[in-house]
Design a protein around this motif. Structure first.
Motif, PDB file in Angstrom:
ATOM      1  N   ALA A 158       0.813  -1.214   0.000  1.00  0.00           N
ATOM      2  CA  ALA A 158       0.000   0.000   0.000  1.00  0.00           C
ATOM      3  C   ALA A 158       0.847   1.266   0.000  1.00  0.00           C
ATOM      4  O   ALA A 158       0.510   2.264  -0.659  1.00  0.00           O
ATOM      5  CB  ALA A 158      -0.934  -0.009   1.208  1.00  0.00           C
ATOM      6  N   ASP A 159       1.944   1.248   0.714  1.00  0.00           N
ATOM      7  CA  ASP A 159       2.832   2.413   0.774  1.00  0.00           C
ATOM      8  C   ASP A 159       3.435   2.701  -0.601  1.00  0.00           C
ATOM      9  O   ASP A 159       3.487   3.859  -1.029  1.00  0.00           O
ATOM     10  CB  ASP A 159       3.937   2.164   1.795  1.00  0.00           C
ATOM     11  N   LEU A 160       3.872   1.668  -1.299  1.00  0.00           N
ATOM     12  CA  LEU A 160       4.441   1.862  -2.633  1.00  0.00           C
ATOM     13  C   LEU A 160       3.366   2.329  -3.610  1.00  0.00           C
ATOM     14  O   LEU A 160       3.630   3.173  -4.480  1.00  0.00           O
ATOM     15  CB  LEU A 160       5.079   0.557  -3.124  1.00  0.00           C
ATOM     16  N   MET A 161       2.152   1.817  -3.467  1.00  0.00           N
ATOM     17  CA  MET A 161       1.051   2.262  -4.337  1.00  0.00           C
ATOM     18  C   MET A 161       0.812   3.760  -4.161  1.00  0.00           C
ATOM     19  O   MET A 161       0.652   4.500  -5.132  1.00  0.00           O
ATOM     20  CB  MET A 161      -0.215   1.479  -3.977  1.00  0.00           C
ATOM     21  N   ASP A 162       0.798   4.217  -2.914  1.00  0.00           N
ATOM     22  CA  ASP A 162       0.609   5.654  -2.664  1.00  0.00           C
ATOM     23  C   ASP A 162       1.790   6.470  -3.180  1.00  0.00           C
ATOM     24  O   ASP A 162       1.621   7.608  -3.634  1.00  0.00           O
ATOM     25  CB  ASP A 162       0.408   5.910  -1.167  1.00  0.00           C
ATOM     26  N   ALA A 163       2.993   5.902  -3.135  1.00  0.00           N
ATOM     27  CA  ALA A 163       4.172   6.607  -3.654  1.00  0.00           C
ATOM     28  C   ALA A 163       4.096   6.734  -5.177  1.00  0.00           C
ATOM     29  O   ALA A 163       4.517   7.754  -5.741  1.00  0.00           O
ATOM     30  CB  ALA A 163       5.444   5.872  -3.252  1.00  0.00           C
ATOM     31  N   ILE A 164       3.577   5.731  -5.851  1.00  0.00           N
ATOM     32  CA  ILE A 164       3.376   5.816  -7.308  1.00  0.00           C
ATOM     33  C   ILE A 164       2.422   6.953  -7.622  1.00  0.00           C
ATOM     34  O   ILE A 164       2.667   7.772  -8.519  1.00  0.00           O
ATOM     35  CB  ILE A 164       2.832   4.478  -7.853  1.00  0.00           C
TER      36      ILE A 164
ATOM     37  N   HIS B  93      -0.813   2.656   9.882  1.00  0.00           N
ATOM     38  CA  HIS B  93      -1.258   3.577   8.840  1.00  0.00           C
ATOM     39  C   HIS B  93      -2.211   2.979   7.804  1.00  0.00           C
ATOM     40  O   HIS B  93      -2.852   3.722   7.058  1.00  0.00           O
ATOM     41  CB  HIS B  93      -0.039   4.146   8.106  1.00  0.00           C
ATOM     42  N   TYR B  94      -2.291   1.657   7.718  1.00  0.00           N
ATOM     43  CA  TYR B  94      -3.134   1.031   6.696  1.00  0.00           C
ATOM     44  C   TYR B  94      -3.915  -0.126   7.302  1.00  0.00           C
ATOM     45  O   TYR B  94      -3.506  -0.717   8.303  1.00  0.00           O
ATOM     46  CB  TYR B  94      -2.265   0.492   5.545  1.00  0.00           C
TER      47      TYR B  94
ATOM     48  N   ARG C 119      -4.165   4.569   0.318  1.00  0.00           N
ATOM     49  CA  ARG C 119      -5.065   5.720   0.495  1.00  0.00           C
ATOM     50  C   ARG C 119      -5.656   6.192  -0.831  1.00  0.00           C
ATOM     51  O   ARG C 119      -6.812   6.626  -0.875  1.00  0.00           O
ATOM     52  CB  ARG C 119      -4.308   6.856   1.178  1.00  0.00           C
ATOM     53  N   VAL C 120      -4.869   6.105  -1.905  1.00  0.00           N
ATOM     54  CA  VAL C 120      -5.367   6.603  -3.185  1.00  0.00           C
ATOM     55  C   VAL C 120      -6.616   5.852  -3.616  1.00  0.00           C
ATOM     56  O   VAL C 120      -7.525   6.429  -4.224  1.00  0.00           O
ATOM     57  CB  VAL C 120      -4.273   6.526  -4.273  1.00  0.00           C
TER      58      VAL C 120
END
Length: 467
Positions: A108-114, A159-160, A169-170
């Motif tokens: 999830a963190d990498l998805m939000d970073a993308i 956080h998730y 989050r996105v």
């Protein structure tokens, strides 16, 4: 080889090409996700970039790793500043479609970073992904994101809801993610086996289904039947012992590596040891259609090239080149271009008396021994192993399946259940019942739909295993 798409796959391709919505394309093993992805990569009229979370996955789709593409730091990214050079901004500003393969391994963190990287580069911070269409391929029932150290796990817990990409989050707060399930299975034709695999996939294995699989797997295999093992040391032991039993000395083919390959995630063995009579697996499709990725054969001659017998025919096998790509922007053409930055050259073969379940991902076998060791240890591992086979007749088990071997991530089950419930509610609200196109075959028979639906009805979050 350009494979013709099924009506189901073609409809999804047209939806991507003619629209701009974000899609997650998933489906059971053998439904043709990889075929559709290759067609999209080769035939899309959009400015497209293909990426994946690991080096091997990126190689398999002719793309670039996510971190390399977007210049993202490793580990948890959170709100760390993203440094973007002008060249990267120019490239991302010309991008229409970002395709991510093996999305289930993206946390999830990498998805939000993308998402944040695209917004920042394109200067459109108010729109998810800066206005770029995102299409993702994968199956969360087969591959999961890899947990980090204790500190990283604590971060995700704080956080998730989970580490899964769909809990970013996105997706939860801003963008709508449409989930499209490919349903027509091409790998298996036997309905009983399909329904058993579906139960393993969803964690709804009954005593009757377990008995069906265990009875089939209890037969004694021939000595040369491939073993799909959960552990690397098991594979090394089986292959080493079988190679040593062959007469003569082994010959070693050493790979040639050139350019900036980045890390040591190679697509084949750097040092490939072979003997006459060795059982091998092909690691690439043949342009002439003589073999496919996953075909098994026996070495019959070794010289400047290797001769391998496949299904009674002998073929000369030459070294293959795996190219590693990097995307860049051309100011002259104002288009995204894909350049070769490294090459790995080796015979497209691997010793194959045994192979890990992980490395068998995406491959198809007529028969195999499934060896889960003392226990399955990862969600989806048993499903991946069993679903490589085309039929029950080809299934052999090193030991009977036990309830502990059926591991399904409960968050994945809940997510898919929520998606199907949402889609059903939408269909009921609009009362849309589109007839299939003239001449098109239904994606599933009524019996297959019934089998699939029963797995969904049996859904019970955090419920006990049924056998």
């Amino acid at each position: 080889m350009d494979v013709e798409l099924t009506p189901e796959q073609l409809a999804i391709f047209r939806r991507i090409e003619d629209g701009d919505g974000h899609l997650f394309i998933t489906g059971r093993a053998g439904t043709g996700k990889s075929t559709l992805l290759r067609h999209l990569t080769e035939h899309s009229r959009k400015q497209i970039i293909v990426c994946a979370p690991t080096g091997v996955a990126a190689l398999n789709v002719g793309g670039q790793t996510i971190h390399s593409l977007l210049k993202l730091p490793l580990g948890v990214i959170a709100d760390a500043p993203l440094r973007q050079r002008t060249e990267l901004k120019q490239m991302l500003n010309s991008l229409d479609l970002l395709v991510i393969d093996e999305i289930s391994m993206v946390n999830a963190d990498l998805m939000d970073a993308i998402d944040r990287s695209l917004r920042q580069a394109r200067g459109v911070r108010s729109v998810p992904f800066g206005g770029v269409q995102v299409v993702m391929f994968g199956d969360p029932y087969q591959l999961a994101p890899v947990p980090g150290d204790a500190e990283e796990r604590a971060y995700f817990a704080d956080h998730y809801e989970s580490m899964w990409f769909f809990d970013a989050r996105v997706w939860c707060e801003e963008a709508e993610l449409e989930v499209v399930e490919l349903v027509h299975i091409h790998r298996q034709t036997d309905l009983e086996f399909k329904m058993a695999l579906n139960a393993v996939r969803h964690g709804t294995v009954t005593a009757e289904i377990a008995q069906l699989l265990n009875d089939a797997g209890a037969r004694k295999p021939a000595d040369d039947v491939l073993t799909l093992a959960s552990r690397n040391d098991t594979v090394t032991r089986i292959n080493g012992r079988a190679l040593a039993q062959l007469p003569g000395k082994s010959k070693t083919a050493v790979a040639e590596v050139s350019g900036d390959y980045g890390g040591r995630q190679y697509p084949a063995d750097v040092e490939l040891q072979l003997k006459l009579g060795a059982q091998v697996m092909f690691l690439r499709n043949d342009a002439e259609g003589r073999w496919v990725n996953g075909s098994l054969g026996k070495v019959v001659d070794i010289g400047g090239t290797v001769w391998v017998e496949v299904d009674g025919e002998q073929h000369e096998v030459e070294p293959a080149v795996w190219e590693q790509y990097r995307y860049s922007y051309s100011p002259t053409t104002k288009e995204i271009k894909r350049d070769v930055v490294a090459e790995f050259t080796q015979f497209p073969l691997r010793l194959a008396w045994a192979v890990t379940i992980h490395k068998a991902q995406g491959k198809t076998f007529d028969e195999a021994v499934v060896d889960l060791g003392s226990r399955a240890f990862a969600p989806g591992q048993t499903y991946v192993a069993l679903s490589r086979l085309t039929s029950l007749e080809g299934l052999y088990l090193s030991r009977p399946l036990r309830p502990g071997d059926i591991i399904v991530d409960q968050r994945v089950r809940r997510f898919i259940h929520e998606v199907r419930a949402r889609d059903a509610a939408r269909a009921a609200a609009t009362d849309l019942r589109e007839a299939p196109a003239a001449g098109a075959e239904p994606a599933e028979t009524a019996a297959e739909e019934d089998g699939r639906d029963r797995a969904v009805v049996a859904f019970a979050p955090d419920g006990p295993l049924p056998f």
